[in-house]
Design a protein around this motif. Structure first.
Motif, mmCIF file in Angstrom:
data_model
loop_
_atom_site.group_PDB
_atom_site.id
_atom_site.type_symbol
_atom_site.label_atom_id
_atom_site.label_comp_id
_atom_site.label_asym_id
_atom_site.label_seq_id
_atom_site.Cartn_x
_atom_site.Cartn_y
_atom_site.Cartn_z
ATOM 1 N N GLU A 22 11.484 9.073 -1.238
ATOM 2 C CA GLU A 22 11.926 10.356 -1.859
ATOM 3 C C GLU A 22 13.412 10.046 -2.552
ATOM 4 N N GLN A 23 14.036 9.023 -1.853
ATOM 5 C CA GLN A 23 15.466 8.617 -2.176
ATOM 6 C C GLN A 23 15.346 7.315 -3.000
ATOM 7 N N GLY A 24 14.173 6.886 -3.460
ATOM 8 C CA GLY A 24 14.048 5.550 -4.328
ATOM 9 C C GLY A 24 14.228 4.637 -3.444
ATOM 10 N N LYS A 25 14.482 4.392 -2.245
ATOM 11 C CA LYS A 25 14.745 3.203 -1.410
ATOM 12 C C LYS A 25 13.352 2.197 -1.492
ATOM 13 N N ILE A 26 12.097 3.102 -1.622
ATOM 14 C CA ILE A 26 11.196 2.281 -1.549
ATOM 15 C C ILE A 26 10.503 2.793 -3.030
ATOM 16 N N PRO A 27 10.107 1.788 -3.715
ATOM 17 C CA PRO A 27 9.563 2.051 -4.759
ATOM 18 C C PRO A 27 8.261 2.472 -4.874
ATOM 19 N N ALA A 28 7.635 3.445 -4.524
ATOM 20 C CA ALA A 28 6.561 3.965 -4.373
ATOM 21 C C ALA A 28 6.610 5.414 -3.908
ATOM 22 N N GLU A 29 5.456 5.976 -3.931
ATOM 23 C CA GLU A 29 5.124 7.329 -3.576
ATOM 24 C C GLU A 29 4.191 7.408 -2.207
ATOM 25 N N THR A 30 4.645 8.273 -1.163
ATOM 26 C CA THR A 30 3.895 8.471 -0.247
ATOM 27 C C THR A 30 2.672 9.557 -0.372
ATOM 28 N N VAL A 31 1.479 9.064 -0.744
ATOM 29 C CA VAL A 31 0.526 9.969 -1.442
ATOM 30 C C VAL A 31 -0.489 10.691 -0.299
ATOM 31 N N ALA A 32 -0.309 10.262 0.764
ATOM 32 C CA ALA A 32 -1.319 10.884 1.989
ATOM 33 C C ALA A 32 -0.764 10.399 3.212
ATOM 34 N N LEU A 33 -1.081 11.513 4.095
ATOM 35 C CA LEU A 33 -0.962 11.124 5.684
ATOM 36 C C LEU A 33 -2.379 10.958 6.173
ATOM 37 N N VAL A 34 -2.750 10.270 6.868
ATOM 38 C CA VAL A 34 -4.151 10.213 7.363
ATOM 39 C C VAL A 34 -3.884 10.251 8.933
ATOM 40 N N CYS A 35 -4.493 11.344 9.463
ATOM 41 C CA CYS A 35 -4.217 11.621 11.047
ATOM 42 C C CYS A 35 -5.486 11.851 11.636
ATOM 43 N N ASP A 36 -5.839 11.463 12.971
ATOM 44 C CA ASP A 36 -6.891 11.906 13.746
ATOM 45 C C ASP A 36 -6.713 12.779 14.592
ATOM 46 N N LYS A 37 -5.529 13.304 14.780
ATOM 47 C CA LYS A 37 -5.091 14.437 15.561
ATOM 48 C C LYS A 37 -4.525 15.582 14.848
ATOM 49 N N PRO A 38 -5.614 16.367 14.580
ATOM 50 C CA PRO A 38 -4.995 17.688 13.603
ATOM 51 C C PRO A 38 -3.893 18.507 14.029
ATOM 52 N N SER A 39 -3.613 18.463 15.641
ATOM 53 C CA SER A 39 -2.430 18.966 15.911
ATOM 54 C C SER A 39 -1.178 18.361 16.178
ATOM 55 N N ALA A 40 -1.405 17.374 15.561
ATOM 56 C CA ALA A 40 -0.154 16.175 15.949
ATOM 57 C C ALA A 40 1.132 16.812 15.098
ATOM 58 N N ARG A 41 2.246 16.325 15.469
ATOM 59 C CA ARG A 41 3.582 16.993 14.897
ATOM 60 C C ARG A 41 3.826 16.366 13.453
ATOM 61 N N VAL A 42 3.085 15.253 13.038
ATOM 62 C CA VAL A 42 3.499 14.595 12.004
ATOM 63 C C VAL A 42 2.731 15.312 10.922
ATOM 64 N N VAL A 43 1.753 16.192 11.211
ATOM 65 C CA VAL A 43 1.124 17.009 10.210
ATOM 66 C C VAL A 43 1.869 17.819 9.642
ATOM 67 N N GLU A 44 2.846 18.588 10.421
ATOM 68 C CA GLU A 44 3.678 19.501 10.031
ATOM 69 C C GLU A 44 4.799 18.708 9.147
ATOM 70 N N ARG A 45 5.061 17.565 9.500
ATOM 71 C CA ARG A 45 5.991 17.055 8.599
ATOM 72 C C ARG A 45 5.872 16.438 7.334
ATOM 73 N N ALA A 46 4.329 16.088 7.268
ATOM 74 C CA ALA A 46 3.613 15.854 5.805
ATOM 75 C C ALA A 46 3.941 17.200 5.193
ATOM 76 N N SER A 47 3.599 18.247 5.640
ATOM 77 C CA SER A 47 3.312 19.510 4.646
ATOM 78 C C SER A 47 4.798 19.812 4.168
ATOM 79 N N ARG A 48 5.759 19.650 5.014
ATOM 80 C CA ARG A 48 7.109 20.007 4.724
ATOM 81 C C ARG A 48 7.652 19.236 3.539
ATOM 82 N N HIS A 49 7.019 17.864 3.440
ATOM 83 C CA HIS A 49 7.578 16.946 2.404
ATOM 84 C C HIS A 49 6.218 16.992 1.232
ATOM 85 N N GLY A 50 5.549 17.841 1.310
ATOM 86 C CA GLY A 50 4.678 18.070 -0.056
ATOM 87 C C GLY A 50 3.603 16.817 0.021
ATOM 88 N N VAL A 51 3.494 16.078 1.102
ATOM 89 C CA VAL A 51 2.306 15.197 1.204
ATOM 90 C C VAL A 51 1.033 15.609 1.599
#
Ligand code: GRF
Length: 186
Positions: A22-51
């Motif tokens: 998001e800050q342009g420090k990586i010249p790329a876009e994170t297009v997806a989170l792949v997660c094998d645990k639907p209840s993991a906290r990382v899923v929330e983080r993804a939705s907050r960032h629109g990933v």
């Protein structure tokens, strides 16, 4: 360029990578989170960032081949150039490795080849090492044995594992984005 991050847990490294994009420090876009645990906290983080999240229950597939075929198809559909494992607690096998050969990297909380596997920090502390660390490496058919891309040392002589995890995480959150940026710009 398009990144996918694979994670199963808290996702602090996911957060560091997405933020660096998001800050342009990586010249790329994170297009997806792949997660094998639907209840993991990382899923929330993804939705907050629109990933977009691709979550699944591994038990819903008949085999690992089927599971990894579905994942690889998903990566293809999203034009993923690089897969970054960040606390993804599953071994990647041939199906995915052969389709994303040389395009999957992992972060591991030790100075590999010392302390591969899931309890690296605990084992290093039990062993009594005085220099811990972080490794970014390519993923191959071995467990935490692929070619090393970057490493950083974390000196620590105390005996508070939580404090140590904090120091290691802080280094991870710098080293992973930096390394991804470097890989994408060559
Ligand atoms: C990190 O320590 C990483 O090295 C290991 O799993 C942990 C993931 O932490 N592979 P987080 O979910 O990114 O906070």
């Amino acid at each position: 360029k398009c990144l996918a991050v694979f994670a199963s847990g808290t996702g602090s490294n996911f957060e560091a990578i997405v933020t660096a994009c998001e800050q342009g420090k990586i010249p790329a876009e994170t297009v997806a989170l792949v997660c094998d645990k639907p209840s993991a906290r990382v899923v929330e983080r993804a939705s907050r960032h629109g990933v977009k999240s691709f979550t699944f229950d591994p038990k819903s597939f008949a085999s690992k081949v089927e599971m990894e075929t579905v994942i690889a198809d998903f990566l293809d559909e999203n034009g993923v150039d690089l897969v970054c494992l960040a606390g993804y607690m599953r071994i990647i096998s041939d199906t995915l490795l052969s389709r994303y050969d040389g395009k999957i990297i992992n972060i591991h909380p030790s100075l590999l080849p010392a302390f591969p596997g899931a309890r690296a920090v605990e084992q290093a502390m039990e062993y009594g090492v005085k220099v811990f660390g972080v490794t970014i490496h390519y993923v191959d058919r071995t467990v935490d044995g692929g070619r090393i891309i970057a490493q950083r040392a974390v000196p620590y002589e105390g005996n508070d594992i939580d404090e140590l995890f904090g120091l290691i995480h802080a280094v991870e959150h710098e080293l992973y984005p930096e390394t991804i940026a470097r890989l994408l710009s060559v």
